[in-house]
Scaffold this motif. Structure first.
Motif, PDB file in Angstrom:
ATOM      1  N   SER A 117       3.032  18.318 -13.890  1.00 35.15           N
ATOM      2  CA  SER A 117       4.131  19.187 -14.323  1.00 35.15           C
ATOM      3  C   SER A 117       4.360  19.137 -15.830  1.00 35.15           C
ATOM      4  CB  SER A 117       5.424  18.783 -13.605  1.00 35.15           C
ATOM      5  OG  SER A 117       5.804  17.465 -13.964  1.00 35.15           O
ATOM      6  N   GLY A 118       3.797  18.127 -16.503  1.00 33.02           N
ATOM      7  CA  GLY A 118       4.030  17.992 -17.932  1.00 33.02           C
ATOM      8  C   GLY A 118       5.425  17.511 -18.273  1.00 33.02           C
ATOM      9  N   GLU A 119       6.104  16.893 -17.316  1.00 30.61           N
ATOM     10  CA  GLU A 119       7.458  16.385 -17.534  1.00 30.61           C
ATOM     11  C   GLU A 119       7.445  15.266 -18.576  1.00 30.61           C
ATOM     12  OE1 GLU A 119      11.094  16.010 -17.817  1.00 30.61           O
ATOM     13  OE2 GLU A 119      10.565  17.347 -16.145  1.00 30.61           O
ATOM     14  N   THR A 120       8.444  15.280 -19.447  1.00 32.75           N
ATOM     15  CA  THR A 120       8.518  14.273 -20.514  1.00 32.75           C
ATOM     16  C   THR A 120       9.567  13.206 -20.239  1.00 32.75           C
ATOM     17  OG1 THR A 120      10.096  15.616 -21.766  1.00 32.75           O
ATOM     18  CG2 THR A 120       7.739  15.915 -22.246  1.00 32.75           C
ATOM     19  N   ARG A 121      10.204  13.264 -19.063  1.00 36.42           N
ATOM     20  CA  ARG A 121      11.210  12.269 -18.714  1.00 36.42           C
ATOM     21  C   ARG A 121      10.864  11.652 -17.360  1.00 36.42           C
ATOM     22  NH1 ARG A 121      16.277  16.164 -19.235  1.00 36.42           N
ATOM     23  NH2 ARG A 121      14.714  17.448 -18.179  1.00 36.42           N
ATOM     24  N   ILE A 122      11.145  10.380 -17.210  1.00 37.16           N
ATOM     25  CA  ILE A 122      10.853   9.681 -15.958  1.00 37.16           C
ATOM     26  C   ILE A 122      11.806  10.189 -14.886  1.00 37.16           C
ATOM     27  CG2 ILE A 122      10.743   7.445 -14.831  1.00 37.16           C
ATOM     28  CD1 ILE A 122      10.149   6.201 -17.527  1.00 37.16           C
ATOM     29  N   TYR A 123      11.249  10.528 -13.726  1.00 33.00           N
ATOM     30  CA  TYR A 123      12.004  11.102 -12.609  1.00 33.00           C
ATOM     31  C   TYR A 123      12.701  12.405 -13.007  1.00 33.00           C
ATOM     32  CZ  TYR A 123      11.458   6.453 -10.496  1.00 33.00           C
ATOM     33  OH  TYR A 123      10.958   5.274  -9.989  1.00 33.00           O
ATOM     34  N   GLY A 124      12.334  12.971 -14.147  1.00 33.25           N
ATOM     35  CA  GLY A 124      12.924  14.224 -14.576  1.00 33.25           C
ATOM     36  C   GLY A 124      14.247  14.101 -15.298  1.00 33.25           C
ATOM     37  N   PHE A 125      14.793  12.872 -15.458  1.00 34.33           N
ATOM     38  CA  PHE A 125      16.094  12.752 -16.115  1.00 34.33           C
ATOM     39  C   PHE A 125      16.182  11.588 -17.096  1.00 34.33           C
ATOM     40  CE2 PHE A 125      16.441   9.972 -12.451  1.00 34.33           C
ATOM     41  CZ  PHE A 125      17.110   8.857 -12.957  1.00 34.33           C
ATOM     42  N   ALA A 150       0.834  -1.201   0.000  1.00 33.73           N
ATOM     43  CA  ALA A 150       0.000   0.000   0.000  1.00 33.73           C
ATOM     44  C   ALA A 150       0.871   1.254   0.000  1.00 33.73           C
ATOM     45  CB  ALA A 150      -0.924  -0.012   1.215  1.00 33.73           C
ATOM     46  N   GLY A 151       1.949   1.238   0.776  1.00 35.68           N
ATOM     47  CA  GLY A 151       2.875   2.370   0.747  1.00 35.68           C
ATOM     48  C   GLY A 151       3.535   2.547  -0.605  1.00 35.68           C
ATOM     49  N   LEU A 152       3.893   1.417  -1.239  1.00 32.02           N
ATOM     50  CA  LEU A 152       4.472   1.485  -2.576  1.00 32.02           C
ATOM     51  C   LEU A 152       3.481   2.080  -3.568  1.00 32.02           C
ATOM     52  CD1 LEU A 152       6.716   0.784  -4.625  1.00 32.02           C
ATOM     53  CD2 LEU A 152       5.692  -1.502  -4.799  1.00 32.02           C
ATOM     54  N   ALA A 153       2.206   1.716  -3.443  1.00 32.16           N
ATOM     55  CA  ALA A 153       1.183   2.269  -4.331  1.00 32.16           C
ATOM     56  C   ALA A 153       1.099   3.785  -4.185  1.00 32.16           C
ATOM     57  CB  ALA A 153      -0.170   1.622  -4.040  1.00 32.16           C
ATOM     58  N   VAL A 154       1.206   4.283  -2.962  1.00 31.06           N
ATOM     59  CA  VAL A 154       1.168   5.737  -2.746  1.00 31.06           C
ATOM     60  C   VAL A 154       2.370   6.408  -3.409  1.00 31.06           C
ATOM     61  CG1 VAL A 154       1.276   7.546  -0.992  1.00 31.06           C
ATOM     62  CG2 VAL A 154      -0.165   5.546  -0.623  1.00 31.06           C
ATOM     63  N   ILE A 155       3.558   5.805  -3.253  1.00 25.62           N
ATOM     64  CA  ILE A 155       4.764   6.389  -3.856  1.00 25.62           C
ATOM     65  C   ILE A 155       4.638   6.439  -5.377  1.00 25.62           C
ATOM     66  CG2 ILE A 155       7.233   6.038  -4.217  1.00 25.62           C
ATOM     67  CD1 ILE A 155       7.360   4.838  -1.413  1.00 25.62           C
ATOM     68  N   LEU A 156       4.200   5.337  -5.978  1.00 27.11           N
ATOM     69  CA  LEU A 156       4.045   5.298  -7.431  1.00 27.11           C
ATOM     70  C   LEU A 156       3.011   6.314  -7.899  1.00 27.11           C
ATOM     71  CD1 LEU A 156       4.068   1.431  -8.031  1.00 27.11           C
ATOM     72  CD2 LEU A 156       5.953   3.037  -8.353  1.00 27.11           C
ATOM     73  N   ALA A 157       1.908   6.414  -7.144  1.00 28.20           N
ATOM     74  CA  ALA A 157       0.867   7.358  -7.533  1.00 28.20           C
ATOM     75  C   ALA A 157       1.360   8.800  -7.441  1.00 28.20           C
ATOM     76  CB  ALA A 157      -0.365   7.164  -6.648  1.00 28.20           C
ATOM     77  N   VAL A 158       2.113   9.123  -6.396  1.00 25.94           N
ATOM     78  CA  VAL A 158       2.627  10.486  -6.246  1.00 25.94           C
ATOM     79  C   VAL A 158       3.574  10.824  -7.396  1.00 25.94           C
ATOM     80  CG1 VAL A 158       4.126  11.935  -4.825  1.00 25.94           C
ATOM     81  CG2 VAL A 158       2.316  10.606  -3.756  1.00 25.94           C
ATOM     82  N   VAL A 159       4.452   9.878  -7.742  1.00 26.02           N
ATOM     83  CA  VAL A 159       5.374  10.114  -8.857  1.00 26.02           C
ATOM     84  C   VAL A 159       4.600  10.347 -10.158  1.00 26.02           C
ATOM     85  CG1 VAL A 159       7.180   9.070 -10.278  1.00 26.02           C
ATOM     86  CG2 VAL A 159       7.262   8.822  -7.802  1.00 26.02           C
ATOM     87  N   GLY A 160       3.609   9.495 -10.409  1.00 24.93           N
ATOM     88  CA  GLY A 160       2.853   9.620 -11.644  1.00 24.93           C
ATOM     89  C   GLY A 160       2.019  10.883 -11.703  1.00 24.93           C
ATOM     90  N   LEU A 161       1.333  11.217 -10.615  1.00 17.88           N
ATOM     91  CA  LEU A 161       0.482  12.403 -10.613  1.00 17.88           C
ATOM     92  C   LEU A 161       1.314  13.683 -10.687  1.00 17.88           C
ATOM     93  CD1 LEU A 161      -2.135  11.285  -7.946  1.00 17.88           C
ATOM     94  CD2 LEU A 161      -2.475  11.473 -10.424  1.00 17.88           C
ATOM     95  N   ALA A 162       2.480  13.686 -10.023  1.00 16.01           N
ATOM     96  CA  ALA A 162       3.355  14.855 -10.112  1.00 16.01           C
ATOM     97  C   ALA A 162       3.877  15.032 -11.530  1.00 16.01           C
ATOM     98  CB  ALA A 162       4.517  14.711  -9.130  1.00 16.01           C
ATOM     99  N   GLN A 163       4.212  13.918 -12.165  1.00 17.79           N
ATOM    100  CA  GLN A 163       4.672  13.986 -13.557  1.00 17.79           C
ATOM    101  C   GLN A 163       3.577  14.501 -14.486  1.00 17.79           C
ATOM    102  OE1 GLN A 163       4.795  10.438 -16.229  1.00 17.79           O
ATOM    103  NE2 GLN A 163       6.980  10.542 -15.777  1.00 17.79           N
ATOM    104  N   LEU A 164       2.352  14.033 -14.260  1.00 14.31           N
ATOM    105  CA  LEU A 164       1.227  14.459 -15.082  1.00 14.31           C
ATOM    106  C   LEU A 164       0.943  15.943 -14.896  1.00 14.31           C
ATOM    107  CD1 LEU A 164      -1.088  13.553 -16.983  1.00 14.31           C
ATOM    108  CD2 LEU A 164      -2.456  13.157 -14.929  1.00 14.31           C
TER     109      LEU A 164
END
Length: 312
Positions: free
Chosen positions: A187-195, A171-185
């Motif tokens: 911000s409009g970032e075109t690279r994973i983790y920004g790099f 469940a904690g992993l799901a939250v981390i993945l969701a935060v990464v994905g939603l933040a990327q969405l």
């Protein structure tokens, strides 16, 4: 004997930690679709297999000295005693099978045998039956890794405490993945983790995965775990408020331990479902909806869940 009990406890803790690390690491490493990532998984699973073999040897040695039964390693770690009502410490059972037989072990071995036959020189000109031996070998390595993880899970999750810890970790992993994905969405970032620029250009991606469908498929696996934790927390909360509670009693109960845990349990479920729908993956969303309908039918038959709860 005492050294064997200590080593067995360390092996069980190591297997549980390694299993969680592989599951989380494979998701965070861009879904482990690139060679550097899945080769690391292959080596990690080989280390797991060696640890499992060492555990079998330790169990066999302890069984020869103590016999079959349930024993406890005292919290002081200075002696081992038979488990009874007054015994405290870390319990371990010597009557269990040295090598467990999880449900998918035999089908997996049969499938591995079938894959292995394709690598034998049985074709024309003494060539392998497969048209691409390297690809078949890589598939066999994935299958062997999956079977190792399956066998490790059967060993680790023999205790309900380990199962509870793993569910919470997922469940904690799901939250981390969701935060990464939603933040990327957002911000409009075109690279994973920004790099990291994924190889799959033009296919779209989401979070730490190289495309949205991979992300949706993974969230489709973690979301039911989050919902199960939420259902467990809600069940304990309803036991706390009693039979036919009014609104005031329900609100006051939110200040109790059960109410606080219910609020915390809502967070992973909301993040996981929100991220799953944010992928706009038609297959992932459809599979989630169908899964909910099947689960609702099962709950209705087993527990008599009211219709309003199913609709909600």
């Amino acid at each position: 004997m005492l050294l064997g009990a200590r080593l067995l406890r360390l092996l069980d803790a190591g297997l549980e930690g390694a299993l969680l690390a592989i599951v989380a690491g494979s998701a965070l490493a861009f879904g482990a679709v690139h060679p550097w990532a899945y080769l690391s998984i292959f080596w990690a699973c080989l280390a797991l297999a060696l640890l499992l073999g060492l555990r079998v040897a330790v169990l066999h040695g302890l069984r020869g000295r103590l016999g079959r039964g349930v024993f406890c390693l005292h919290p002081s770690r200075r002696f081992v005693e038979p488990k009874d009502e007054g015994a405290v410490g870390w319990p371990f059972e010597l009557g269990q099978a040295l090598v467990p037989r999880p449900p998918l072990l035999l089908p997996g071995l049969a499938f591995a045998l079938w894959v292995g036959i394709q690598l034998l020189p049985l074709g024309s000109g003494c060539k392998p039956l497969t048209v691409s031996p390297p690809d078949t070998l890589r598939g066999l390595a994935f299958l062997a890794s999956a079977l190792t993880l399956h066998l490790t899970a059967a060993v680790v999750f023999g205790k309900h405490q380990a199962r509870d810890r793993f569910r919470k970790a997922l469940a904690g992993l799901a939250v981390i993945l969701a935060v990464v994905g939603l933040a990327q969405l957002a911000s409009g970032e075109t690279r994973i983790y920004g790099f990291f620029e994924p190889w799959e250009k033009g296919t779209g991606f989401f979070g730490p995965f190289v495309n949205r469908n991979h992300f949706a498929g993974y969230m489709l696996l973690t979301t039911p775990v989050c919902l199960a934790l939420l259902a467990t927390a809600y069940s304990r909360y309803t036991q706390r408020v009693g039979v036919r509670p009014n609104l005031r009693r329900r609100l006051v109960a939110l200040e109790t331990r059960e109410g606080t845990r219910l609020l915390y349990a809502c967070v992973p479920a909301l993040f996981a479902i929100g991220a799953l729908f944010a992928t706009t993956s038609r297959g992932g969303i459809a599979a989630f909806a169908i899964g909910l309908m099947l689960a609702a039918v099962g709950l209705k038959r087993q527990r008599g869940v009211p219709a309003w709860a199913l609709a909600l």
